[in-house]
Motif scaffolding. Structure first.
Motif, PDB file in Angstrom:
ATOM      1  N   ARG B  85       0.836  -1.189   0.000  1.00 26.21           N
ATOM      2  CA  ARG B  85       0.000   0.000   0.000  1.00 26.21           C
ATOM      3  C   ARG B  85       0.875   1.244   0.000  1.00 26.21           C
ATOM      4  NH1 ARG B  85      -2.963  -3.153  -1.032  1.00 26.21           N
ATOM      5  NH2 ARG B  85      -4.932  -3.826  -0.170  1.00 26.21           N
ATOM      6  N   GLN B  87      -0.365   4.979   0.911  1.00 30.08           N
ATOM      7  CA  GLN B  87      -1.607   5.580   1.318  1.00 30.08           C
ATOM      8  C   GLN B  87      -2.713   4.553   1.035  1.00 30.08           C
ATOM      9  OE1 GLN B  87      -1.801   9.781   0.073  1.00 30.08           O
ATOM     10  NE2 GLN B  87      -3.996   9.660   0.342  1.00 30.08           N
ATOM     11  N   HIS B  88      -3.880   4.957   0.586  1.00 27.42           N
ATOM     12  CA  HIS B  88      -4.960   3.983   0.422  1.00 27.42           C
ATOM     13  C   HIS B  88      -4.869   3.187  -0.878  1.00 27.42           C
ATOM     14  CE1 HIS B  88      -7.919   5.826   3.547  1.00 27.42           C
ATOM     15  NE2 HIS B  88      -6.687   5.795   3.977  1.00 27.42           N
TER      16      HIS B  88
ATOM     17  N   TYR C  94       0.218  12.406   3.520  1.00 28.93           N
ATOM     18  CA  TYR C  94       1.164  12.684   4.591  1.00 28.93           C
ATOM     19  C   TYR C  94       2.560  12.826   3.990  1.00 28.93           C
ATOM     20  CZ  TYR C  94       1.092   7.564   4.367  1.00 28.93           C
ATOM     21  OH  TYR C  94       1.101   6.259   3.934  1.00 28.93           O
ATOM     22  N   GLY C  99       5.852  11.113   7.826  1.00 30.98           N
ATOM     23  CA  GLY C  99       4.523  10.560   8.045  1.00 30.98           C
ATOM     24  C   GLY C  99       3.501  11.559   8.576  1.00 30.98           C
TER      25      GLY C  99
ATOM     26  N   HIS D  95       3.132   3.557   9.361  1.00 26.94           N
ATOM     27  CA  HIS D  95       2.322   2.653   8.542  1.00 26.94           C
ATOM     28  C   HIS D  95       2.165   3.278   7.154  1.00 26.94           C
ATOM     29  CE1 HIS D  95      -0.474  -0.267   7.387  1.00 26.94           C
ATOM     30  NE2 HIS D  95      -1.507   0.005   8.146  1.00 26.94           N
ATOM     31  N   SER D  96       2.526   2.522   6.119  1.00 22.49           N
ATOM     32  CA  SER D  96       2.470   3.092   4.765  1.00 22.49           C
ATOM     33  C   SER D  96       1.036   3.374   4.339  1.00 22.49           C
ATOM     34  CB  SER D  96       3.133   2.145   3.761  1.00 22.49           C
ATOM     35  OG  SER D  96       2.434   0.921   3.722  1.00 22.49           O
ATOM     36  N   TYR D  97       0.067   2.861   5.093  1.00 25.13           N
ATOM     37  CA  TYR D  97      -1.337   3.054   4.711  1.00 25.13           C
ATOM     38  C   TYR D  97      -1.874   4.383   5.210  1.00 25.13           C
ATOM     39  CZ  TYR D  97      -6.280   2.015   4.113  1.00 25.13           C
ATOM     40  OH  TYR D  97      -7.595   2.058   3.727  1.00 25.13           O
ATOM     41  N   ASP D  98      -1.557   4.719   6.440  1.00 24.74           N
ATOM     42  CA  ASP D  98      -2.164   5.929   7.012  1.00 24.74           C
ATOM     43  C   ASP D  98      -1.167   6.866   7.689  1.00 24.74           C
ATOM     44  OD1 ASP D  98      -1.580   4.591   9.331  1.00 24.74           O
ATOM     45  OD2 ASP D  98      -3.647   4.145   9.853  1.00 24.74           O
ATOM     46  N   GLY D  99       0.123   6.580   7.541  1.00 22.60           N
ATOM     47  CA  GLY D  99       1.127   7.489   8.074  1.00 22.60           C
ATOM     48  C   GLY D  99       1.271   7.447   9.589  1.00 22.60           C
TER      49      GLY D  99
END
Lengths: 389, 389, 389, 389
Positions: B85, B87-88, C94, C99, D95-99
């Protein structure tokens, strides 16, 4: 003397901002060859920037009469790659948009040439200088046809615009020097094309990888490959010539660093090389040790890379510069388990003798991650070198 | 009927965890060819997972007597790519470690074959079936030699381990189907190799890109290229044969989506193709429209891709599926400025007529970013199609 | 009329290149309040750029006599976020370096204020205008002390430099409008602070999230929170005042797109809002429907977000804009297996009634990935709306 | 003795694969406190894995009679963070998904407690042990209510599932040790909460950051903060108690490495700490130097971080461990230009005296990138230490 400074826009970003490359051109009083030197094509490989900075300062201190020909310098030549970050690290080895390695994007005339041997045949009665001029003209003409696509409404991918900019500056140079370093941690060495071994000495580095294989996509290859093809073709027709064209990649130590020793070697090597080529008239250069300097050449296909055979953490790795016997324990993999078992230690032996010339920065390895690289060869081959880390 | 389910570890991660691929093997009562179907090699291209899920359910509902040969299915075939991933978004088009495109890593026998024409010569007196068996044996033998490097202490990069796993499952299949979709937003179509146009019809899709150029690194190419080379070689020697070997890439709509229409087309097309090949004995199949189905073939080098000629934001883009005249305004670029000027609008015209078959998901473009793709051709060629979006 | 255009450098990159923001300032003939409008703080949220572009063109068409006060516009306000790519997607939510969410970095005076109630007490005998001026002065004085750290040799993280630039432009504005959109796919709505509900109407949007909770880190919050704190404090002391200060976040549809309908709503809403505030003297504005326009307010803590309860692929999701009963099947998760079992379908029911106002763009979900968002409430609350997708 | 090994699934990925954490539980013959030790919460911070590996081997060599209470160990505790790669680097800090920073996600009872002082009041007549038991029970009860949301159809973001798993294992422990290291390159030190300074000695490290500020989101804080709040509340009510609860973060050297010296210090420190707490009965431990060991405590708000004040390349940086006078040149920034000027060198002086305890790995800096960190203080404070790098 003062250089001509040219600033060239290379991309407009979505935000409307623009990024540039900037060329420092030192034009000597005496006509002569052109040298082109760039650095930081890969984002993490910054040592060459300090080299070029010192060269700019050094050349400013000269008089134009001390320079024969012209010397073009392009530090920080890849803004998109250089400024890219992933966490605190410089992740600019490949374009984050399309995964293209920034040093595998270049235009190689030979791939588009219809018939080099026919051209060679047509030139057999000309002088080397005439042939060189004629061939250069053909290459440049073909190259500048790329503009048609670049200027069309349909455009081209960024890497194709970008390579056009860099090669516009360098494709007519006699001597091209591209300053790289390891993505990870490495010794200082250079890449040398077949038949240019004698010239390689002037860089005064201990090792050179001899390019017995290349496909023309890297910057040094794209510049050199068509000339080697022509030389080969002419030789076949009984007219062996070595053109005054050379292309080099210097590997200056460790990534994300500007190790002072690597930088000093880079500066001295390039000064000495340019002096040897007659482009710099500076006291003491070329250095007396140049002719006697011994370079250890390693064939490109005699490099062995090691990759993690399991997932885990690396410990007890032999240091960079170690000379190895077959079977020596190169490193251990501390491999953790998720099936109810204990962690285990895996010893990884050398599969042949050699010298460790590059090691990974990251001691955490997914299976298949890169660990280290070896110049294959008997210990005696590398035995004389002393490493002081 | 129940399939045999095989779970194969493909990588141990640094954390000690392992990732797997899982194969569903439906073995028919009657001996016959092998079909291999996979999906989600690129992380964003998920539509094929729904296709394979529905095929698994469908095949479970059959009796083993209705299947001739064996059908292997591998959904979610690339865990490293799929779970990535940024971001989303699913950023799994290339390996985040080395930038390798997951569909440009495969092993092509032809690149290592010493002399295919010599082999062809040695087989001219044999039957097609015998030649096919002999050639397959040679390919597999060469392929399995890769194990030596994989098992050595020096290891191989992950992509080389991974391709070995996937090709171990598929290299002896007669029919290979790799389910992709656009990274961005696209129509449904397939890639077809020269000489397999007639078979392509059975997928009942409207468009096919005809592979008049390929280098063997993609999954479909790696499987097919050596066979096409042998066919060509045999033809030269006066023995034209078409082996019972085919390889297909289906492009099922838009990335990061499982569009129900694309999924339905994929399921129906594969069922019909397998029925046409005699592997499925199911009522009504092959569908009667199969023989009369008309596919529009577009040569691979007749695809035009558009890239942003400036940085900016895309507006008023013509929709996916539009048939174009030369000069039609394809889209506008709203380009912002950072030098004290106003934003400006740039109109981008079509450089030739055609059909828009793929468009970018992201309307924000750095200069050189991808915008859309066109099948080149006169509007009449595409005129009969109706798009209902 | 022509605006003053100011170009402000915000960062020098490692390559030596600089990125900028550019402000378009329309100064009316008549003194009055200041409005500040920006867009694209998050990289994927581009719709506001088209809104601001159209506003710039619209304001250029006016005469300075038609503007009271001044209107500042900053499109593409976050170059680092906007130009960031991961594969083809805009991953600029981000900062890739640390981040930090680009909209959770702002400076909130209230967090540093020693005693707002003491200040309130000292002002009870002054007019609202005097209090507003005095408080503004205090806020700005404190704010500009940040320069000491920014200018010190020790520097500050980029996000702290950057927020200083943006807040320098906006902190003295009466009306702040920050144009966002969904990272994914969303309806058009706005964020409204408690006590500003009446003003919210002028944007003519159907929904507003009422900020009953906020911590001051977002751009709209940082501007508004100290004023709300002062209002509360004065009210406690028997002097209820509503200052002429408002701060809004508009959410204009889907990320990575500039949906024409969302853009048109944004333009019309901002024109109408500025006219309502007396800043624009344009025929027909404020629009007659403004006073009767009904906004559905949803408390911020009455938003329900859904996250994947297993890993898998999403299918049969209810569309954006659907009004739900409790128990309705929101979507299915097609969950694959790696332990020798079959894929399975998981039905996910709504845990309460409401309206789907935001859905993920990516139908591939790791466990815990975001799926969709709901305004909680009985269907009647949302029943009157018609969605035309 | 053999531990109990428990394997706990923490996430199912989109591909259907699952990742796990694995706990090694050494249960002593004698009842007593519980120690919980984990490592590699941030992906690059791997040194603790070698520490835990050596502790597991060491504890296996003991007899159950030598252990009082129980010791739980969780190496490689964050698979998603650990396996994340960006190019060759471990980019798993957020987290690479939500920072989200993996160490700013934890659940802090104090933030949800309605009234700790009321609870304190209700307990004043009880023994410390009783109060500790009662409070623990309240915390755990509240904590396990998180399951309702986790198990609902609406799910929770991955970080909330994940923190629940880790805190389920650790929230009832008396002693929590979280092994970190620098993201970049650092000395060995620990974080110590106010009032636990005496216990800190047993780790035998030279430096400790004294947590005079904390918000409860980090792993160590989330465990400790509610207890410190209760202690404070009881003290106010005239009942000063120090509960048998401690929480530590060890910082073991440089990121992406397992420096043998840092690992050895970690192992020895933890052994000695557990022995001091009476949990390990091993010859010679606690080491005689424990009581006389002198730790230099630095208040958390007496750390100064330096960030690049311009874009450029770092050279001549003072080494890690240097003791500084105010005004010493910390490093130079070689700053390149893109406006027709020469590169320039910027000298960066120390703004106050102190000790360099952390430095960046990457010498290429965008403006605002992190350079190094200093413990502020007069040179005499740090003068006795010898660094051998």
């Amino acid at each position: 003397m003062l250089p001509i400074i040219e600033t060239i826009p290379i991309v407009q970003l979505a935000s409307g901002d623009r990024l540039f490359i900037q060329v420092y051109k030192f034009l000597g009083d005496n006509p002569g060859p052109k040298a082109y030197i760039q650095s930081n094509l890969h984002g993490a490989e910054i040592a060459g920037n300090a080299v070029i900075h010192q060269l700019i300062e050094f050349l400013q201190g000269l008089d134009a009469s001390q320079i024969t020909g012209e010397i073009w310098l392009v530090p920080v030549c890849n803004p998109l790659g250089i400024n890219q970050r992933s966490q605190h690290f410089s992740s600019g080895r490949y374009h984050s948009y399309d995964g293209k390695d920034w040093n595998r994007i270049f235009w190689d005339y030979e791939k588009e040439a219809t018939d080099i041997s026919q051209f060679a045949e047509s030139q057999v009665n000309l002088s080397p200088e005439e042939i060189q001029d004629n061939y250069r003209e053909i290459i440049l003409k073909k190259f500048h046809q790329l503009q048609t696509d670049i200027n069309a409404a349909s455009g081209v991918p960024f890497v194709e615009q970008y390579r056009y900019q860099l090669q516009s500056l360098s494709l007519d140079a006699n001597y091209v020097i591209d300053c790289h370093s390891s993505t990870n941690q490495g010794l200082d060495y250079l890449y040398c094309f077949n038949s240019r071994e004698e010239s390689a000495k002037a860089f005064l580095l201990d090792y050179a990888i001899l390019m017995n294989e290349y496909d023309g996509d890297a910057f040094d290859e794209a510049g050199m490959k068509p000339w080697l093809a022509l030389e080969k073709s002419l030789a076949k027709q009984g007219k062996p010539i070595q053109f005054d064209v050379e292309s080099w990649t210097l590997e200056l130590g460790t990534g994300m660093q500007m190790n002072p020793q690597s930088v000093a070697k880079g500066v001295r090597g390039i000064q000495n090389y340019l002096a040897k080529k007659g482009m710099l008239d500076i006291p003491g250069f070329p250095l007396p040790e140049t002719t006697s300097h011994s370079v250890i050449f390693i064939l490109k296909n005699r490099i062995r890379k090691y990759y993690a055979t399991a997932g885990g953490m690396i410990q007890n790795r032999l240091p960079l510069g170690t000379v190895l016997q077959k079977g020596d324990c190169l490193y251990q993999l501390l491999s953790f388990d998720k099936t109810g078992q204990f962690p285990k230690i895996i010893d990884v032996p050398a599969v042949e003798p050699g010298l460790i010339f590059d090691v990974c920065t990251n001691y955490s390895a997914n299976q298949g991650d890169y660990i280290l690289s070896i110049f294959q060869g008997e210990p005696e081959k590398f035995g004389k070198i002393n490493f002081d880390f």
